[in-house]
Design a protein around this motif. Structure first.
Motif, PDB file in Angstrom:
ATOM      1  N   VAL A 116       0.817  -1.223   0.000  1.00  0.00           N
ATOM      2  CA  VAL A 116       0.000   0.000   0.000  1.00  0.00           C
ATOM      3  C   VAL A 116       0.847   1.268   0.000  1.00  0.00           C
ATOM      4  O   VAL A 116       0.288   2.373  -0.090  1.00  0.00           O
ATOM      5  CB  VAL A 116      -0.959   0.030   1.202  1.00  0.00           C
ATOM      6  CG1 VAL A 116      -1.800  -1.235   1.252  1.00  0.00           C
ATOM      7  CG2 VAL A 116      -0.217   0.247   2.511  1.00  0.00           C
TER       8      VAL A 116
ATOM      9  N   LEU B 292      -7.165   2.725  -5.481  1.00  0.00           N
ATOM     10  CA  LEU B 292      -7.567   1.413  -4.968  1.00  0.00           C
ATOM     11  C   LEU B 292      -7.574   0.364  -6.062  1.00  0.00           C
ATOM     12  O   LEU B 292      -7.900   0.648  -7.230  1.00  0.00           O
ATOM     13  CB  LEU B 292      -8.934   1.507  -4.299  1.00  0.00           C
ATOM     14  CG  LEU B 292      -8.913   2.121  -2.898  1.00  0.00           C
ATOM     15  CD1 LEU B 292     -10.291   2.597  -2.483  1.00  0.00           C
ATOM     16  CD2 LEU B 292      -8.361   1.131  -1.895  1.00  0.00           C
TER      17      LEU B 292
ATOM     18  N   PHE C  66      -1.722   4.612   0.252  1.00  0.00           N
ATOM     19  CA  PHE C  66      -2.468   4.798   1.496  1.00  0.00           C
ATOM     20  C   PHE C  66      -1.708   5.757   2.408  1.00  0.00           C
ATOM     21  O   PHE C  66      -0.472   5.768   2.429  1.00  0.00           O
ATOM     22  CB  PHE C  66      -2.640   3.474   2.235  1.00  0.00           C
ATOM     23  CG  PHE C  66      -3.573   2.487   1.575  1.00  0.00           C
ATOM     24  CD1 PHE C  66      -4.047   2.669   0.286  1.00  0.00           C
ATOM     25  CD2 PHE C  66      -3.988   1.367   2.275  1.00  0.00           C
ATOM     26  CE1 PHE C  66      -4.894   1.757  -0.306  1.00  0.00           C
ATOM     27  CE2 PHE C  66      -4.852   0.439   1.702  1.00  0.00           C
ATOM     28  CZ  PHE C  66      -5.291   0.642   0.403  1.00  0.00           C
TER      29      PHE C  66
ATOM     30  N   MET D 170      -7.206   6.073   1.441  1.00  0.00           N
ATOM     31  CA  MET D 170      -6.831   5.045   0.472  1.00  0.00           C
ATOM     32  C   MET D 170      -7.102   5.565  -0.936  1.00  0.00           C
ATOM     33  O   MET D 170      -8.249   5.831  -1.292  1.00  0.00           O
ATOM     34  CB  MET D 170      -7.639   3.767   0.730  1.00  0.00           C
ATOM     35  CG  MET D 170      -7.508   3.244   2.140  1.00  0.00           C
ATOM     36  SD  MET D 170      -8.322   1.654   2.394  1.00  0.00           S
ATOM     37  CE  MET D 170     -10.022   2.115   2.100  1.00  0.00           C
TER      38      MET D 170
ATOM     39  N   ASP E 191      -7.266  -4.828  -2.922  1.00  0.00           N
ATOM     40  CA  ASP E 191      -7.438  -4.130  -1.649  1.00  0.00           C
ATOM     41  C   ASP E 191      -8.757  -4.511  -0.976  1.00  0.00           C
ATOM     42  O   ASP E 191      -9.008  -4.116   0.165  1.00  0.00           O
ATOM     43  CB  ASP E 191      -7.403  -2.617  -1.844  1.00  0.00           C
ATOM     44  CG  ASP E 191      -6.051  -2.110  -2.316  1.00  0.00           C
ATOM     45  OD1 ASP E 191      -6.031  -1.225  -3.205  1.00  0.00           O
ATOM     46  OD2 ASP E 191      -5.023  -2.585  -1.792  1.00  0.00           O
TER      47      ASP E 191
END
Length: 121
Positions: free
Chosen positions: A62, A84, A66, A81, A88
């Motif tokens: 991530v 995406l 993120f 986030m 995820d």
């Protein structure tokens, strides 16, 4: 007693964004060790991001997409986030330790009930 309540999950298309929130009550560490985990069906729970007085750390999967942050005035932890991906998709959990530092590991003393994130392709 520490209580954590997550919110902000939902369904989004790939490339979209969501912001998860974790409202903490009874948690007195203003910059303590808190983090986000996720668990996809049939997979083990994995740490996604954590934050403490020492700073923040992210899972490689991530990193760059993120961002973990906190609003001490609201006693709330966030996970922004972006970009995406379908991978995820998971139940996302907030966790906390009553400590200023995470000491190289993810918190595990207190857990929220989770919020579902679904990313479609």
């Amino acid at each position: 007693q520490v209580q954590l309540v997550e919110s902000g999950g939902g369904s989004v298309q790939a490339g979209g964004s969501l912001r998860l929130s974790c409202a903490a009550s009874g948690y007195t560490y203003s910059n303590g060790c808190m983090g986000w985990f996720r668990q996809a069906p049939g997979k083990e729970r994995e740490g996604v991001a954590r934050i403490s007085r020492a700073g923040s750390k992210y899972a490689d999967s991530v990193k760059g997409r993120f961002t973990i942050s906190r609003d001490n005035a609201k006693n709330t932890l966030y996970l922004q986030m972006n970009s995406l991906k379908p991978e995820d998709t998971a139940m996302y959990y907030c966790a906390a330790n009553e400590a200023d530092f995470c000491f190289g590991t993810y918190p595990s003393a207190y857990w929220g009930q989770g919020t579902q994130v679904t990313v479609s392709s």
